[in-house]
Every structure is written in structure tokens, then in C-alpha cells.
Scaffold this motif. Structure first.
Motif, PDB file in Angstrom:
ATOM      1  N   LEU A  86       0.597  -1.547  -0.034  1.00  0.00           N
ATOM      2  CA  LEU A  86       0.330  -0.177   0.230  1.00  0.00           C
ATOM      3  C   LEU A  86       0.722   1.233   0.053  1.00  0.00           C
ATOM      4  O   LEU A  86       0.478   1.972  -1.141  1.00  0.00           O
ATOM      5  N   GLN A  87       1.177   1.654   0.740  1.00  0.00           N
ATOM      6  CA  GLN A  87       2.458   2.198   1.074  1.00  0.00           C
ATOM      7  C   GLN A  87       4.142   1.817  -0.316  1.00  0.00           C
ATOM      8  O   GLN A  87       3.646   4.055  -0.768  1.00  0.00           O
ATOM      9  N   ARG A  88       4.294   1.356  -0.950  1.00  0.00           N
ATOM     10  CA  ARG A  88       4.539   1.692  -2.384  1.00  0.00           C
ATOM     11  C   ARG A  88       3.984   1.922  -3.532  1.00  0.00           C
ATOM     12  O   ARG A  88       3.947   3.407  -4.210  1.00  0.00           O
ATOM     13  N   ALA A  89       2.491   1.696  -3.495  1.00  0.00           N
ATOM     14  CA  ALA A  89       1.483   2.097  -4.346  1.00  0.00           C
ATOM     15  C   ALA A  89       1.278   4.003  -4.113  1.00  0.00           C
ATOM     16  O   ALA A  89       1.204   4.526  -5.142  1.00  0.00           O
ATOM     17  N   VAL A  90       1.226   4.098  -3.115  1.00  0.00           N
ATOM     18  CA  VAL A  90       0.225   5.818  -2.159  1.00  0.00           C
ATOM     19  C   VAL A  90       1.798   6.702  -2.672  1.00  0.00           C
ATOM     20  O   VAL A  90       1.863   7.545  -3.788  1.00  0.00           O
ATOM     21  N   ARG A  91       3.381   5.960  -2.609  1.00  0.00           N
ATOM     22  CA  ARG A  91       4.482   6.566  -2.897  1.00  0.00           C
ATOM     23  C   ARG A  91       4.315   6.851  -4.405  1.00  0.00           C
ATOM     24  O   ARG A  91       5.045   7.613  -5.042  1.00  0.00           O
ATOM     25  N   ARG A  92       4.002   5.216  -4.933  1.00  0.00           N
ATOM     26  CA  ARG A  92       4.221   5.478  -6.986  1.00  0.00           C
ATOM     27  C   ARG A  92       3.016   6.517  -7.415  1.00  0.00           C
ATOM     28  O   ARG A  92       3.175   7.577  -8.771  1.00  0.00           O
ATOM     29  N   ALA A  93       1.896   6.793  -6.865  1.00  0.00           N
ATOM     30  CA  ALA A  93       1.489   7.857  -7.543  1.00  0.00           C
ATOM     31  C   ALA A  93       1.347   9.094  -7.211  1.00  0.00           C
ATOM     32  O   ALA A  93       0.036   9.920  -8.550  1.00  0.00           O
ATOM     33  N   ALA A  94       1.432   9.445  -6.862  1.00  0.00           N
ATOM     34  CA  ALA A  94       2.502  10.985  -6.346  1.00  0.00           C
ATOM     35  C   ALA A  94       3.320  11.469  -7.875  1.00  0.00           C
ATOM     36  O   ALA A  94       3.378  12.206  -7.701  1.00  0.00           O
ATOM     37  N   THR A  95       3.602  10.577  -8.916  1.00  0.00           N
ATOM     38  CA  THR A  95       4.014  10.920  -9.702  1.00  0.00           C
ATOM     39  C   THR A  95       3.825  10.032 -11.322  1.00  0.00           C
ATOM     40  O   THR A  95       4.048  10.230 -12.107  1.00  0.00           O
ATOM     41  N   SER A  96       2.497   9.751 -11.105  1.00  0.00           N
ATOM     42  CA  SER A  96       2.060   8.215 -12.257  1.00  0.00           C
ATOM     43  C   SER A  96       1.128   8.370 -11.644  1.00  0.00           C
ATOM     44  O   SER A  96       0.358   8.410 -10.646  1.00  0.00           O
ATOM     45  N   LYS A  97       0.175   7.696 -12.662  1.00  0.00           N
ATOM     46  CA  LYS A  97      -1.696   8.176 -12.914  1.00  0.00           C
ATOM     47  C   LYS A  97      -1.592   6.427 -13.463  1.00  0.00           C
ATOM     48  O   LYS A  97      -3.221   6.416 -13.726  1.00  0.00           O
ATOM     49  N   ASP A  98      -0.456   5.925 -14.181  1.00  0.00           N
ATOM     50  CA  ASP A  98      -0.915   4.635 -14.471  1.00  0.00           C
ATOM     51  C   ASP A  98      -0.839   3.281 -13.955  1.00  0.00           C
ATOM     52  O   ASP A  98      -0.425   2.980 -13.063  1.00  0.00           O
ATOM     53  N   TRP A  99      -2.328   3.261 -13.285  1.00  0.00           N
ATOM     54  CA  TRP A  99      -2.747   2.254 -12.023  1.00  0.00           C
ATOM     55  C   TRP A  99      -1.835   0.959 -12.942  1.00  0.00           C
ATOM     56  O   TRP A  99      -1.905   0.338 -11.390  1.00  0.00           O
ATOM     57  N   ALA A 100      -1.925   0.427 -13.336  1.00  0.00           N
ATOM     58  CA  ALA A 100      -1.888  -0.690 -14.452  1.00  0.00           C
ATOM     59  C   ALA A 100      -0.376  -1.140 -13.699  1.00  0.00           C
ATOM     60  O   ALA A 100       0.748  -2.047 -13.012  1.00  0.00           O
ATOM     61  N   HIS A 101       0.215   0.090 -14.351  1.00  0.00           N
ATOM     62  CA  HIS A 101       2.024   0.177 -13.879  1.00  0.00           C
ATOM     63  C   HIS A 101       2.573   0.276 -12.683  1.00  0.00           C
ATOM     64  O   HIS A 101       3.218  -0.445 -11.999  1.00  0.00           O
ATOM     65  N   ILE A 102       1.540   0.896 -11.358  1.00  0.00           N
ATOM     66  CA  ILE A 102       1.460   1.272  -9.867  1.00  0.00           C
ATOM     67  C   ILE A 102       1.426  -0.343  -9.114  1.00  0.00           C
ATOM     68  O   ILE A 102       2.131  -0.622  -8.376  1.00  0.00           O
ATOM     69  N   ALA A 103       0.583  -0.664  -9.560  1.00  0.00           N
ATOM     70  CA  ALA A 103       0.048  -1.924  -9.291  1.00  0.00           C
ATOM     71  C   ALA A 103       1.118  -2.809  -9.482  1.00  0.00           C
ATOM     72  O   ALA A 103       1.769  -3.412  -8.312  1.00  0.00           O
ATOM     73  N   ALA A 104       1.989  -3.269 -10.072  1.00  0.00           N
ATOM     74  CA  ALA A 104       2.884  -4.278 -10.873  1.00  0.00           C
ATOM     75  C   ALA A 104       3.580  -3.277 -10.297  1.00  0.00           C
ATOM     76  O   ALA A 104       5.044  -4.258  -9.416  1.00  0.00           O
ATOM     77  N   ASP A 105       4.370  -2.778 -10.136  1.00  0.00           N
ATOM     78  CA  ASP A 105       5.396  -2.281  -9.607  1.00  0.00           C
ATOM     79  C   ASP A 105       5.109  -1.780  -8.129  1.00  0.00           C
ATOM     80  O   ASP A 105       6.310  -2.402  -7.021  1.00  0.00           O
ATOM     81  N   ALA A 106       4.462  -1.881  -7.160  1.00  0.00           N
ATOM     82  CA  ALA A 106       3.726  -2.105  -6.082  1.00  0.00           C
ATOM     83  C   ALA A 106       3.976  -3.607  -5.238  1.00  0.00           C
ATOM     84  O   ALA A 106       3.873  -3.602  -4.356  1.00  0.00           O
ATOM     85  N   GLY A 107       3.748  -4.645  -6.624  1.00  0.00           N
ATOM     86  CA  GLY A 107       3.880  -6.265  -5.607  1.00  0.00           C
ATOM     87  C   GLY A 107       2.623  -6.823  -5.999  1.00  0.00           C
ATOM     88  O   GLY A 107       2.767  -7.837  -4.957  1.00  0.00           O
ATOM     89  N   TYR A 108       1.908  -6.047  -6.577  1.00  0.00           N
ATOM     90  CA  TYR A 108       0.095  -6.191  -6.177  1.00  0.00           C
ATOM     91  C   TYR A 108      -0.039  -7.625  -7.812  1.00  0.00           C
ATOM     92  O   TYR A 108       0.658  -7.251  -8.849  1.00  0.00           O
ATOM     93  N   TYR A 109      -0.807  -8.335  -7.981  1.00  0.00           N
ATOM     94  CA  TYR A 109      -0.705  -9.437  -8.507  1.00  0.00           C
ATOM     95  C   TYR A 109      -1.221  -8.160 -10.018  1.00  0.00           C
ATOM     96  O   TYR A 109      -1.218  -8.618 -11.368  1.00  0.00           O
ATOM     97  N   ASP A 110      -2.215  -7.459  -9.343  1.00  0.00           N
ATOM     98  CA  ASP A 110      -2.779  -6.663 -10.413  1.00  0.00           C
ATOM     99  C   ASP A 110      -4.033  -5.616 -10.035  1.00  0.00           C
ATOM    100  O   ASP A 110      -3.425  -5.272  -9.531  1.00  0.00           O
ATOM    101  N   GLN A 111      -3.919  -4.390 -11.166  1.00  0.00           N
ATOM    102  CA  GLN A 111      -4.803  -3.550 -10.848  1.00  0.00           C
ATOM    103  C   GLN A 111      -6.432  -3.772 -10.016  1.00  0.00           C
ATOM    104  O   GLN A 111      -6.362  -3.068  -8.822  1.00  0.00           O
TER     105      GLN A 111
END
Length: 266
Positions: free
Chosen positions: A193-218
């Protein structure tokens, strides 16, 4: 940060409201316990509380608070220093006096009498240095901290972490409950969750944010946000923008409103 505090505290924040508005905070799950010293308006009154690790987000306006100093403990250190198992504080905010008794009340009065932030930190440093001398660090705390480093690194499966540390998953869960306050799976969720919130501060690509933060998918990311924060990712970010909250830091467990002046120490 003083050397004695840096041993068991990973972040310190001094916070004051500006423009006559209340301090507004959002506590996101991050597996940390935080000591909060508050100076209340209308005279030299105040209190010291311990905010335990959260399993769900908490949004709050701290009305009437003139200043707050927040010490975020490193995972695995709050239990030996405070003298209570970390899971006894989960999702709770407890007066330090309730945990320490008279010494907790005395510390609050010492902090209120301090002349400025450096003296507040010196007195906190002294108090916790004494506690560290009077208590022994359990093996479960050391085990939990080693597991935290793996879960915050590149390892996401609790079973794999337990295997790498040479313990059973059950033993690891027990150590986490006592020393961190939540289970290792819940901790791993808070890391994502913390990784996703940090990444969302600079990106709006949720599919990419999800993968980057360690989620299975969006969809996995959205489901976790709904459960842990009570909002969709988009609604959470819109709320942050509307309120001016600087989110995503995970620092001291809270994002702080832009009408809040904050100073990081150390």
C-alpha cells in the motif's frame, strides 16, 4: 536525531498548524508504533500518547493542538521500550501514563517544561535510553526486524521469509504479533500500500503502479485500497488533493495537511 534515539527511532517529526487551522493527519497502515507528544492550546497543557500500528486507515483533525512531536519507532523496538506487547496497541491510541504509570505522567510534565524542540528531544532521548538499559531485547524482536527487512526488500511471501530465517511460519507470526503488532501478511500488505501511494504521487498509470508495488494486478490494488483505506485509489488521491494532504510518505504513519508546518529532525 540524537545517537541514542537513532538506535530505535527511525523518524521524528515536529508539526505545528498554520493559518489558524487544525492539524489534519491521515494514518495509513505501515506496521509502525508512534509516540506522540502534543501541546494543547490555551496554556501549557499537553499529553503523551502511543499510537499503535494500524490495520485500517484513520483520518483525523487534531483540533486545539498547538504543536505535536511524533517519534516513529523502528519495527520490533516499541515492545521492549514501552513494556507492552505491540499487538496490545494495534489500532489503538493509548496515553503513555496508562502504560508506564507515574513515569509517563512525569515525562509529559518534563516535555511541557522544555524550552524548545531540542530540549524536548533531549528529554525523550534520556527517557528511552534509561528504558533501554532497564529492559532486555527479546529474540522475537530481533527475528521480527530481520523479517521486516526482507518484506520491505524484495521478498513478498511470508513462507519464504520464514524459510530464509530458519523458523516456521507460525513462529514468525507469533514474533510479529508480539514485536510489530500485526501479522507478517498484514505487514506485507501495508508495504504494498505504501509503495502504491508513493508511486501514485508521480504516475497515473494504475496498472503499472500495481505491478511496481507488488500487486497481482490493478484489481488487486483497488480491492486492497478499499479494504485498508476505505476508498478507491482515485478517491483517495482526490481527497488528498482537495485537502492538500501530502500523502505517500509513510513518515510517522501520517500524511499532513498543507496548513501544517512540519520539520523532520535527523
Amino acid at each position: 536525531m540524537t545517537s541514542s534515539l537513532s538506535r530505535f527511532v527511525e523518524d521524528i517529526r515536529a508539526v505545528v498548524p498554520v493559518a489558524g487551522r487544525a492539524i489534519q493527519v491521515e494514518w495509513l497502515p505501515n506496521g509502525r508504533t508512534t509516540l506522540v507528544f502534543r501541546v494543547i492550546e490555551e496554556g501549557r497543557k499537553g499529553d503523551v500518547h502511543v499510537a499503535g500500528p494500524r490495520t485500517r486507515a484513520l483520518f483525523k483533525d487534531a483540533k486545539g493542538v498547538a504543536q505535536a512531536v511524533m517519534l516513529q519507532f523502528k519495527p520490533g523496538w516499541s515492545a521492549p521500550l514501552l513494556g507492552v506487547a505491540a499487538n496490545a496497541l494495534t489500532d489503538r491510541t493509548v496515553p503513555l501514563e496508562e502504560i508506564w504509570g507515574r513515569p509517563g505522567s512525569d515525562l509529559c510534565q518534563e516535555l511541557l517544561a522544555a524550552r524548545g524542540l531540542p530540549e524536548v528531544l533531549d528529554r525523550l532521548s534520556h527517557a528511552f535510553a534509561l528504558r533501554a538499559q532497564q529492559t532486555s531485547e527479546p529474540a522475537s524482536a530481533r527475528l521480527a526486524r530481520r523479517a521486516v527487512r526482507l518484506l520491505e526488500g524484495d521478498e513478498v511471501r511470508v513462507e519464504s521469509v520464514a524459510e530464509r530465517l530458519g523458523v516456521t511460519a507460525r513462529h514468525l507470526r507469533r514474533a510479529f504479533a508480539e514485536s510489530v503488532g500485526i501479522g507478517p501478511k498484514d505487514f506485507a500488505r501495508s508495504v504494498r500500500l505504501q509503495r502504491a501511494v508513493r508511486r501514485a504521487a508521480t504516475s497515473k498509470d494504475w496498472a503499472h503502479i500495481a505491478a511496481d508495488a507488488g500487486y497481482y494486478d490493478q484489481a488487486h490494488l483497488i480491492a486492497d485500497f478499499r479494504e485498508l483505506v476505505g476508498l478507491t485509489p482515485g478517491a483517495f488521491l482526490k481527497r488528498a488533493r482537495d485537502r492538500g494532504v501530502r500523502s505517500g510518505s509513510g513518515e510517522a504513519g501520517a500524511g499532513l495537511h498543507d496548513t501544517t508546518e512540519r520539520r523532520r529532525i535527523g
